[in-house]
Structure formats: structure tokens, C-alpha cells
Enzyme design. Sequence first.
Site, PDB file in Angstrom:
ATOM      1  N   GLN A 294       0.774  -1.247   0.000  1.00  0.00           N
ATOM      2  CA  GLN A 294       0.000   0.000   0.000  1.00  0.00           C
ATOM      3  C   GLN A 294       0.807   1.301   0.000  1.00  0.00           C
ATOM      4  O   GLN A 294       0.475   2.241  -0.730  1.00  0.00           O
ATOM      5  CB  GLN A 294      -0.949   0.016   1.211  1.00  0.00           C
TER       6      GLN A 294
ATOM      7  N   TYR B 173       4.379  -3.131   8.685  1.00  0.00           N
ATOM      8  CA  TYR B 173       3.065  -2.915   8.072  1.00  0.00           C
ATOM      9  C   TYR B 173       2.348  -1.783   8.805  1.00  0.00           C
ATOM     10  O   TYR B 173       2.764  -1.366   9.891  1.00  0.00           O
ATOM     11  CB  TYR B 173       2.221  -4.195   8.146  1.00  0.00           C
ATOM     12  N   GLU B 174       1.237  -1.354   8.207  1.00  0.00           N
ATOM     13  CA  GLU B 174       0.445  -0.226   8.713  1.00  0.00           C
ATOM     14  C   GLU B 174       0.335  -0.154  10.244  1.00  0.00           C
ATOM     15  O   GLU B 174       0.709   0.836  10.866  1.00  0.00           O
ATOM     16  CB  GLU B 174      -0.969  -0.321   8.108  1.00  0.00           C
TER      17      GLU B 174
ATOM     18  N   ASP C 222       0.641   3.795   6.070  1.00  0.00           N
ATOM     19  CA  ASP C 222       0.899   3.420   4.674  1.00  0.00           C
ATOM     20  C   ASP C 222       0.637   4.583   3.725  1.00  0.00           C
ATOM     21  O   ASP C 222       1.533   5.105   3.076  1.00  0.00           O
ATOM     22  CB  ASP C 222      -0.017   2.263   4.271  1.00  0.00           C
TER      23      ASP C 222
ATOM     24  N   GLY D 251      -7.720  20.304  19.354  1.00  0.00           N
ATOM     25  CA  GLY D 251      -7.516  21.749  19.364  1.00  0.00           C
ATOM     26  C   GLY D 251      -7.934  22.326  20.703  1.00  0.00           C
ATOM     27  O   GLY D 251      -8.163  21.605  21.657  1.00  0.00           O
ATOM     28  N   GLY D 252      -8.069  23.631  20.753  1.00  0.00           N
ATOM     29  CA  GLY D 252      -8.383  24.264  22.031  1.00  0.00           C
ATOM     30  C   GLY D 252      -9.864  24.278  22.363  1.00  0.00           C
ATOM     31  O   GLY D 252     -10.256  24.760  23.420  1.00  0.00           O
TER      32      GLY D 252
HETATM   33  C1  COA Z   1       5.856  -4.643   3.247  1.00  0.00           C
HETATM   34  C2  COA Z   1       6.909  -5.643   3.654  1.00  0.00           C
HETATM   35  C3  COA Z   1       6.768  -5.968   5.137  1.00  0.00           C
HETATM   36  C4  COA Z   1       6.657  -6.915   2.821  1.00  0.00           C
HETATM   37  O1  COA Z   1       7.675  -7.860   3.074  1.00  0.00           O
HETATM   38  P1  COA Z   1       7.858  -9.124   2.106  1.00  0.00           P
HETATM   39  O2  COA Z   1       6.535  -9.598   1.647  1.00  0.00           O
HETATM   40  O3  COA Z   1       8.711 -10.086   2.809  1.00  0.00           O
HETATM   41  O4  COA Z   1       8.533  -8.496   0.815  1.00  0.00           O
HETATM   42  P2  COA Z   1      10.022  -7.943   0.590  1.00  0.00           P
HETATM   43  O5  COA Z   1       9.966  -6.473   0.481  1.00  0.00           O
HETATM   44  O6  COA Z   1      10.949  -8.504   1.604  1.00  0.00           O
HETATM   45  O7  COA Z   1      10.373  -8.531  -0.837  1.00  0.00           O
HETATM   46  C5  COA Z   1      10.344  -9.924  -1.043  1.00  0.00           C
HETATM   47  C6  COA Z   1      11.414 -10.398  -1.961  1.00  0.00           C
HETATM   48  O8  COA Z   1      10.908 -10.307  -3.300  1.00  0.00           O
HETATM   49  C7  COA Z   1      11.942  -9.870  -4.135  1.00  0.00           C
HETATM   50  N1  COA Z   1      11.377  -9.272  -5.350  1.00  0.00           N
HETATM   51  C8  COA Z   1      10.425  -8.321  -5.418  1.00  0.00           C
HETATM   52  N2  COA Z   1      10.192  -7.989  -6.690  1.00  0.00           N
HETATM   53  C9  COA Z   1      11.001  -8.764  -7.449  1.00  0.00           C
HETATM   54  C10 COA Z   1      11.199  -8.905  -8.855  1.00  0.00           C
HETATM   55  N3  COA Z   1      10.526  -8.164  -9.736  1.00  0.00           N
HETATM   56  N4  COA Z   1      12.092  -9.799  -9.269  1.00  0.00           N
HETATM   57  C11 COA Z   1      12.785 -10.547  -8.398  1.00  0.00           C
HETATM   58  N5  COA Z   1      12.651 -10.458  -7.063  1.00  0.00           N
HETATM   59  C12 COA Z   1      11.748  -9.587  -6.601  1.00  0.00           C
HETATM   60  C13 COA Z   1      12.667  -8.893  -3.268  1.00  0.00           C
HETATM   61  O9  COA Z   1      13.920  -8.598  -3.794  1.00  0.00           O
HETATM   62  C14 COA Z   1      12.734  -9.630  -1.943  1.00  0.00           C
HETATM   63  O10 COA Z   1      13.763 -10.596  -2.019  1.00  0.00           O
HETATM   64  P3  COA Z   1      14.898 -10.774  -0.851  1.00  0.00           P
HETATM   65  O11 COA Z   1      14.121 -11.126   0.373  1.00  0.00           O
HETATM   66  O12 COA Z   1      15.718 -11.886  -1.381  1.00  0.00           O
HETATM   67  O13 COA Z   1      15.607  -9.513  -0.712  1.00  0.00           O
HETATM   68  C15 COA Z   1       8.331  -5.104   3.364  1.00  0.00           C
HETATM   69  O14 COA Z   1       8.464  -4.936   1.990  1.00  0.00           O
HETATM   70  C16 COA Z   1       8.638  -3.798   4.071  1.00  0.00           C
HETATM   71  O15 COA Z   1       8.893  -3.749   5.279  1.00  0.00           O
HETATM   72  N6  COA Z   1       8.640  -2.704   3.300  1.00  0.00           N
HETATM   73  C17 COA Z   1       9.001  -1.384   3.812  1.00  0.00           C
HETATM   74  C18 COA Z   1       7.900  -0.785   4.630  1.00  0.00           C
HETATM   75  C19 COA Z   1       6.591  -0.732   3.906  1.00  0.00           C
HETATM   76  O16 COA Z   1       6.455  -0.165   2.846  1.00  0.00           O
HETATM   77  N7  COA Z   1       5.562  -1.296   4.541  1.00  0.00           N
HETATM   78  C20 COA Z   1       4.206  -1.057   4.172  1.00  0.00           C
HETATM   79  C21 COA Z   1       3.662  -1.975   3.229  1.00  0.00           C
HETATM   80  S1  COA Z   1       2.033  -1.420   2.848  1.00  0.00           S
END
Ligand code: COA
Length: 414
Positions: free
Chosen positions: A16, A137-138, A167, A245-246
Amino acid sequence: MKALEGVRILDMTHVQSGPTCTQLLAWFGADVIKVERPGTGDPTRAQLRDIPDVDSLYFTMLNHNKRSITLNTKHENGKAIFTRLIEVCDVLAENFAPGALDRMGFSWERIQEINPRIIYASVKGFGPGPYEDLKVYENVAQCTGGGASTTGFPEGPPVVAGAQIGDSGTGVNLALGIVTALFQRETTGRGQRVVCAMQDTVLNLCRVKLRDQQRLAHGPLTEYPQYPDGTFGEATPRAGNASGGGQPGWIVKCKGWETDPDAYIYVIAQAAAFEGLAKVIGHADWLEDPEWNTPAARLDKIERMFDEIEKWTLTKAKFEVMKILNPLNIPCGPVLSMKELAEEPSLRATGTVVEVDHPTRGKYLSVGNPIKLSDSPADVRRSPLLGEHTDEVLRGVLGMDDQAIAAAKADGAV
Ligand SMILES: CC(C)(COP(=O)(O)OP(=O)(O)OC[C@H]1O[C@@H](n2cnc3c(N)ncnc32)[C@H](O)[C@@H]1OP(=O)(O)O)[C@@H](O)C(=O)NCCC(=O)NCCS
């Protein structure tokens, strides 16, 4: 012409926060190329699905006006294509877990080497410090940014807000960071790194609570429901529905509340409008009574005051209350349900709520651009299917021919 026409964004965002940012930029006319993992794409395509095998509303409502290409950025040839995309884009946006892009071989240093004009924009959960490596996450952001500890009723547990301030709030900040960096690039010719942490955004939006934390050192917070009978601890407490607010404010019940969970209205007992309020609820006596007729005298009776206001609002529907209070300049707001908002004609007229048609889903409602520019109209176009524009982008943006595209597909790069 749209405001950001000519700006090309390499969009590695998912879920998001990041997609909120790039969707805003797409609404302003940027060409947003969403890079998704072959096969699965953005995980939200499949999350909270209401119709089998159809992109979820979660996804469709966050990815309007974008193009989608599938590209495996961990694959050798995929990396080569990704490098060429970095060369021709103005912005690279991402919100992966910390270090994910570096692990693919694309550090900020490397990205700058490929394209010194590029703006590299990221959402992370936390800024540098003890939590910088965490996935967020959020609701984690709402809890760690001060939102949850200050939301809810004094006697109850911490509560997270329905609004996605962590988010979508961070996505909005990132969008501002990007356009600001684009503006600075006009002078310097250089790109730069833009980072927004979700904790920072939530705390920034909680600034009145940080204000109250400091006020606590100088005595009780007189507008909080804990005053005068409750106790204050060391930290800003939860204030129920008290106004930040106040002016004293609270949510009061209206006619029908027993069966309608949203039959409530927020009323602000602003000093300037107090006379009208007292009269309309049948308490003209307060105006002569020194126990009631100044804001200071009323401070220790705020709860009683809203009990009396509620006795009156209980006799009327929320819209009726609004109709009576508005001409008296008494600020108030009915608690509107999602159903009421979805059906509100004025929000449709302004494009704040839009109906969109989708090839596999059919018609659905979405939020449109909340920022209205007089010279850059925002038309909301449906979200792309997974990889819908892969060929178009490889051919049109990178100039690849059919043979090169076929080869990239054959070896799994796209
Ligand atoms: C949201 C979040 C918790 C999701 O975590 P997740 O599902 O484990 O996803 P990740 O961001 O770790 O990415 C997963 C993997 O997919 C890989 N990937 C994503 N797109 C890819 C693509 N096009 N080709 C190849 N690999 C890809 C990433 O490189 C990552 O690999 P790695 O673990 O080997 O580095 C995390 O991305 C995060 O903390 N983001 C920052 C904060 C944020 O935006 N949070 C709010 C989300 S609404």
C-alpha cells in the site's frame, strides 16, 4: 496537458505505502511503469480477493493509471533490462524490506552510476536506528509512531485508526519528496535519495500529542476527559473523542443510535458559538450562570455539558442536527458510514469517489485524486493486468525488437 507529463517512474512499489505514492504521481500525468515479479506480481493482487482469480480491490484501488511489466530483477538478463530502465527513468520508487534492492545488486551508489539524474525514493518502516532492519506494516507503524498509544478511551486499550496513516500517509510524503527532488534537479541537474519512514510519518501526524506530552509538565490537560477527576501519568494519555484543538468537542448520539451504529455527530462547543448552542439545546440558563458562562468555568464540566447536548441530539437524526447547528455557526460533523460516503453524489461529482471499469472485475468504486489541480485534470484509469504492458514498454521505452523480447521471455527474465 497534465502536470507531470514527461516524467517517467520506474515503480518497484508493492502493497500500500509505495503504490499510494506512485498512483498520485500517475494521476498527475507521470508515466508509471510498475515492475512486478513474473508469475505473482504485487502480492496484493491476490490478497483479500472478493472474486476468484480476479485482481483484488486492494490492488485495483492502489494502482490506477500505471503500466505493468513483469521482470525478474534477480535474473542476469532481467538485471540488464532493469539497468536500461534505470537509464531512461527519472525516478525509481520502491518500498521493499530494508536492503532488498542492494541484495539485487542495485545500491544507491550503483543506481547513481547508471543514471546520475535519477531520484531514488523509498518507503521504509523506520529511519536509521535500532529498528532500521525491520519489516513494517500499517498497524506496526501506528503503534510505533504514537498513533495507538494516543487513540482510544482512557479506560480502554490502545486502538489503531481506520485511516491508513502509516501506509498511505507515508506514500503522500514520499510523493512530495519526489516532486521536490524533481524541482531541485531543475537547478542542480542531479538526482538524489528520498527516504520516508512510516514511524516518522505517524509521529509527524501525531504532533498535537507530542505537544501535549510537553504541556503535561506544566499541569493537567484540561481539555482531556481525565480532567478534573481522573489522573494523568507520565505520558500523553488517550483522550477518547476530545478535540485536539483548544475547543471542547465530543461525539454524541443521535436519534436511531440503538440500531444504526453510525447515528452520531461530532459537536464542537466553541466559545464563540456557545450562546447559540446553549439556547438551541434548551439551556439558555447557562448564559446567566457564572458556573457555565465562560469557557474557564465550563472546563471542569465538559462531560456534563456534552451529556446535556446529547439529550437534545438524541431527539433528532444526525443530518437534522447538522441542519440546525450549521446556521448557528456551531461546528459539527455527522459520523458518515462508508455506505453513505460511497453513495454521496457530491463526492462523485468532484472525482473524490470514482466508478472504474475493469476487464475482468467489471465496475467498482475507488477513491480518486484528493488533490485538485485546475490545470491538470486527473482521470482515473483502471489498474493494469499483470504484465499487460511488458511488450509495449520493452519495445517503446527500451527500443527492444521482437527477437530480443522473445529471447527475454524464453529465458525467464520477463
Ligand atoms: C511490506 C513488507 C513488510 C513486505 O515484506 P515481504 O513480503 O517479505 O517483501 P520484501 O519487500 O521482503 O520482498 C520480497 C522479496 O521479493 C523480491 N522481489 C520483489 N520484486 C522482485 C522482482 N521483480 N524480481 C525478483 N525479485 C523480486 C525482493 O527482492 C525480496 O527478495 P529478498 O528477500 O531476497 O531480498 C516489506 O516490503 C517492508 O517492510 N517494506 C518497507 C515498509 C513498507 O512499505 N511497509 C508497508 C507496506 S504497505
